[in-house]
Motif scaffolding. Structure first.
Motif, PDB file in Angstrom:
ATOM      1  N   LEU A 159      -3.456  -0.693  17.317  1.00  0.00           N
ATOM      2  CA  LEU A 159      -4.695  -1.440  17.135  1.00  0.00           C
ATOM      3  C   LEU A 159      -4.853  -2.598  18.123  1.00  0.00           C
ATOM      4  N   GLY A 160      -3.841  -2.849  18.933  1.00  0.00           N
ATOM      5  CA  GLY A 160      -3.913  -3.947  19.895  1.00  0.00           C
ATOM      6  C   GLY A 160      -3.827  -5.310  19.231  1.00  0.00           C
ATOM      7  N   LEU A 161      -3.044  -5.398  18.161  1.00  0.00           N
ATOM      8  CA  LEU A 161      -2.858  -6.644  17.421  1.00  0.00           C
ATOM      9  C   LEU A 161      -1.410  -7.089  17.529  1.00  0.00           C
ATOM     10  N   THR A 162      -1.141  -8.314  17.132  1.00  0.00           N
ATOM     11  CA  THR A 162       0.241  -8.754  16.992  1.00  0.00           C
ATOM     12  C   THR A 162       0.753  -8.234  15.649  1.00  0.00           C
ATOM     13  N   PRO A 163       2.070  -8.133  15.501  1.00  0.00           N
ATOM     14  CA  PRO A 163       2.606  -7.717  14.197  1.00  0.00           C
ATOM     15  C   PRO A 163       2.170  -8.649  13.060  1.00  0.00           C
ATOM     16  N   GLY A 164       2.113  -9.934  13.329  1.00  0.00           N
ATOM     17  CA  GLY A 164       1.669 -10.885  12.308  1.00  0.00           C
ATOM     18  C   GLY A 164       0.230 -10.651  11.884  1.00  0.00           C
ATOM     19  N   ALA A 165      -0.631 -10.384  12.857  1.00  0.00           N
ATOM     20  CA  ALA A 165      -2.038 -10.101  12.545  1.00  0.00           C
ATOM     21  C   ALA A 165      -2.159  -8.804  11.754  1.00  0.00           C
ATOM     22  N   SER A 166      -1.321  -7.830  12.075  1.00  0.00           N
ATOM     23  CA  SER A 166      -1.333  -6.568  11.340  1.00  0.00           C
ATOM     24  C   SER A 166      -0.927  -6.775   9.887  1.00  0.00           C
ATOM     25  N   LYS A 167       0.119  -7.569   9.677  1.00  0.00           N
ATOM     26  CA  LYS A 167       0.573  -7.855   8.314  1.00  0.00           C
ATOM     27  C   LYS A 167      -0.510  -8.582   7.522  1.00  0.00           C
ATOM     28  N   SER A 168      -1.150  -9.556   8.149  1.00  0.00           N
ATOM     29  CA  SER A 168      -2.213 -10.308   7.476  1.00  0.00           C
ATOM     30  C   SER A 168      -3.387  -9.404   7.113  1.00  0.00           C
ATOM     31  N   ARG A 169      -3.783  -8.560   8.033  1.00  0.00           N
ATOM     32  CA  ARG A 169      -4.902  -7.660   7.783  1.00  0.00           C
ATOM     33  C   ARG A 169      -4.568  -6.672   6.663  1.00  0.00           C
ATOM     34  N   LEU A 170      -3.344  -6.163   6.657  1.00  0.00           N
ATOM     35  CA  LEU A 170      -2.922  -5.245   5.605  1.00  0.00           C
ATOM     36  C   LEU A 170      -2.920  -5.942   4.249  1.00  0.00           C
ATOM     37  N   HIS A 171      -2.433  -7.157   4.209  1.00  0.00           N
ATOM     38  CA  HIS A 171      -2.416  -7.919   2.961  1.00  0.00           C
ATOM     39  C   HIS A 171      -3.835  -8.144   2.443  1.00  0.00           C
ATOM     40  N   ARG A 172      -4.736  -8.568   3.305  1.00  0.00           N
ATOM     41  CA  ARG A 172      -6.127  -8.790   2.889  1.00  0.00           C
ATOM     42  C   ARG A 172      -6.782  -7.489   2.441  1.00  0.00           C
ATOM     43  N   ALA A 173      -6.481  -6.398   3.130  1.00  0.00           N
ATOM     44  CA  ALA A 173      -7.051  -5.097   2.756  1.00  0.00           C
ATOM     45  C   ALA A 173      -6.577  -4.681   1.372  1.00  0.00           C
ATOM     46  N   ARG A 174      -5.307  -4.862   1.096  1.00  0.00           N
ATOM     47  CA  ARG A 174      -4.778  -4.506  -0.230  1.00  0.00           C
ATOM     48  C   ARG A 174      -5.368  -5.392  -1.317  1.00  0.00           C
ATOM     49  N   LEU A 175      -5.548  -6.670  -1.015  1.00  0.00           N
ATOM     50  CA  LEU A 175      -6.165  -7.562  -2.007  1.00  0.00           C
ATOM     51  C   LEU A 175      -7.592  -7.116  -2.328  1.00  0.00           C
ATOM     52  N   LEU A 176      -8.357  -6.772  -1.306  1.00  0.00           N
ATOM     53  CA  LEU A 176      -9.727  -6.309  -1.529  1.00  0.00           C
ATOM     54  C   LEU A 176      -9.752  -4.997  -2.317  1.00  0.00           C
ATOM     55  N   ALA A 177      -8.844  -4.095  -2.001  1.00  0.00           N
ATOM     56  CA  ALA A 177      -8.777  -2.824  -2.728  1.00  0.00           C
ATOM     57  C   ALA A 177      -8.399  -3.068  -4.184  1.00  0.00           C
ATOM     58  N   ARG A 178      -7.436  -3.941  -4.409  1.00  0.00           N
ATOM     59  CA  ARG A 178      -7.032  -4.264  -5.787  1.00  0.00           C
ATOM     60  C   ARG A 178      -8.176  -4.896  -6.554  1.00  0.00           C
ATOM     61  N   GLU A 179      -8.873  -5.819  -5.907  1.00  0.00           N
ATOM     62  CA  GLU A 179     -10.011  -6.466  -6.555  1.00  0.00           C
ATOM     63  C   GLU A 179     -11.076  -5.439  -6.927  1.00  0.00           C
ATOM     64  N   TYR A 180     -11.349  -4.497  -6.023  1.00  0.00           N
ATOM     65  CA  TYR A 180     -12.337  -3.451  -6.293  1.00  0.00           C
ATOM     66  C   TYR A 180     -11.895  -2.596  -7.484  1.00  0.00           C
TER      67      TYR A 180
END
Length: 97
Positions: A71-92
């Motif tokens: 994705l052309g991201l840093t590993p830290g940015a990837s982890k953050s994006r994955l965490h936010r994605a899971r939170l949104l999915a859980r909330e849904y």
């Protein structure tokens, strides 16, 4: 199939201890078909960037490093994006009860 749906649901939702009972109730009150449909709907509700990272990590089983490179991201940015994605999915998923 049921076991795989439950595994993916747990992996995708990454719940905190206070929501454990709610998650177990959610998982146990749904058939395999319902779980599949609701997981698909949750993924479709996510913005493209979040949907993509969940698919790469939880379905394609790529490492964070591989995802970052793809994705052309840093590993830290990837982890953050994955965490936010899971939170949104859980909330849904858990918010729709």
């Amino acid at each position: 199939v049921a076991r795989e749906c439950r595994r993916l649901g747990r992996k995708m939702l990454r719940y905190d201890p206070y929501e454990e009972e709610k998650l177990e109730t959610w998982l146990n009150t749904r058939s395999t078909d319902q779980l599949r449909l609701e997981l698909i709907q949750a993924l479709e509700s996510l913005p493209q960037d979040y949907r993509e990272i969940i698919l790469l990590r939880d379905f394609e089983e790529l490492t964070i490093g591989e995802i970052a490179q793809q994705l052309g991201l840093t590993p830290g940015a990837s982890k953050s994006r994955l965490h936010r994605a899971r939170l949104l999915a859980r909330e849904y998923l858990l918010g729709s009860e």
